[in-house]
Design an enzyme around this catalytic site. Structure first.
Site, mmCIF file in Angstrom:
data_model
loop_
_atom_site.group_PDB
_atom_site.id
_atom_site.type_symbol
_atom_site.label_atom_id
_atom_site.label_comp_id
_atom_site.label_asym_id
_atom_site.label_seq_id
_atom_site.Cartn_x
_atom_site.Cartn_y
_atom_site.Cartn_z
ATOM 1 N N ASP A 73 -52.206 21.186 -33.102
ATOM 2 C CA ASP A 73 -51.034 20.613 -33.032
ATOM 3 C C ASP A 73 -51.090 19.013 -33.218
ATOM 4 O O ASP A 73 -50.432 18.565 -34.233
ATOM 5 C CB ASP A 73 -50.058 21.052 -32.107
ATOM 6 C CG ASP A 73 -49.943 22.480 -32.194
ATOM 7 O OD1 ASP A 73 -49.905 22.973 -33.236
ATOM 8 O OD2 ASP A 73 -49.335 23.145 -31.224
ATOM 9 N N ARG A 174 -30.613 6.904 -13.645
ATOM 10 C CA ARG A 174 -31.902 6.634 -13.189
ATOM 11 C C ARG A 174 -33.027 7.732 -13.081
ATOM 12 O O ARG A 174 -32.877 8.578 -12.543
ATOM 13 C CB ARG A 174 -31.569 5.850 -11.579
ATOM 14 C CG ARG A 174 -30.734 4.858 -11.741
ATOM 15 C CD ARG A 174 -30.591 4.220 -10.115
ATOM 16 N NE ARG A 174 -31.685 3.596 -9.883
ATOM 17 C CZ ARG A 174 -32.397 3.729 -8.648
ATOM 18 N NH1 ARG A 174 -32.171 4.888 -8.016
ATOM 19 N NH2 ARG A 174 -33.590 3.071 -8.249
#
Length: 295
Positions: A73, A174
């Site tokens: 891939d 965050r």
């Protein structure tokens, strides 16, 4: 004989003995069947054959009707950025690991290709994403087929960012980073981060915070018509972006990252008997226990 494809390119990067035998067998088989074949330059040099036509990946994209990629891939991802600029169709012989994009088995590749070259195939147009970095109104652009990953340069260091969808503030986060993935990339890094698997032709984009510092953070699936903008906290100093697993490049806290659907597509073809869920079942080991019990 009426050929569906007249000129076929062979592309690959690894030049070990096993790979060379695949290149050699495929080349000779196509020549015997009457096709014009263009070998990528490094393959032509390694095979050292007489009277071959060779060229770069760009040459193959411009001149050939079909490109056969031999590799994993990762090879397909590297080549997709070039071949998506041309109308050429692409198929892969998998010599890598999972092989979600290169789905032909090397042992049965010639028989499957014979079936495909007789017109028994269908095309999937896999869209790419534009990743635009903006600093002081200066833009730089990259194209990705799988995913873009925003992360800190430091291990286990959180970053703070805001995400806007269609110029509307969506969320503050965050986290260790953020993954933006196409449906094609949903079986790659996105999957490892807990993202959903999308059907390849869905017109959608996945947004996945990586190890978020929050109980209610979840992956999002949005329309591929939407534009995603990322802005960073002024506290953040060391940031990088990785596109399709390539070497990361630095971005800075005053940069904006804009991600949107590209006009480019990779024209991937499959045999008519190819089924995406069969691939998922085999690659991801679904239902193994169930079938063992039945036996």
């Amino acid at each position: 004989m009426n050929y569906v494809f007249c000129i076929i390119g062979i592309i690959g990067y690894r030049l070990c003995l096993e790979q060379l035998s695949i290149y050699n067998n495929l080349y000779n088989w196509l020549i015997k069947k009457g096709y014009s074949v263009i070998l990528e330059n490094n393959i032509a040099q390694a095979l050292n054959l007489n009277n071959v036509i060779s060229g770069s990946t760009f040459d193959i994209g411009e001149k050939a009707d079909l490109a056969i990629i031999i590799g994993g891939d990762g090879s397909m991802l590297r080549i997709a950025k070039i071949l998506s600029n041309y109308p050429i169709k692409v198929i892969g012989i998998n010599t890598g690991n999972l092989g979600f994009l290169t789905d032909l088995n090397p042992k049965s590749a010639l028989s499957t290709l014979n079936y495909i070259l007789n017109g028994n195939f269908y095309e999937e147009k896999r869209f790419l994403l534009n990743v635009i970095t903006i600093k002081n109104n200066i833009k730089s652009k990259k194209h990705i087929l799988n995913e873009v990953v925003v992360h800190s340069n430091n291990v286990a260091k959180m970053i703070e960012f805001k995400v806007y969808i269609d110029d509307v503030f969506s969320f503050f986060q965050r986290a260790d980073g953020l993954i933006i993935s196409t449906p094609t990339g949903s079986t790659a890094y996105s999957l490892s981060a807990g993202g959903p698997i999308l059907m390849p032709l869905l017109n959608a984009i996945i947004i996945i915070p990586m190890f978020p510092h929050g109980l209610y953070s979840r992956p999002l699936v949005i329309s591929a018509k939407s534009k995603i903008k990322i802005k960073f906290s002024k506290k953040i100093l060391n940031l990088s972006i990785s596109c399709d697993g390539t070497s990361p490049f630095k971005v800075y806290r005053n940069n904006e990252i804009v991600i949107k659907k590209s006009k480019k597509f990779l024209k991937l073809i499959h045999s008519n008997n190819y089924n995406y869920f069969n691939v998922l079942r085999k690659k991801l080991g679904w239902s193994k226990k169930f079938f063992k019990k039945i036996k």
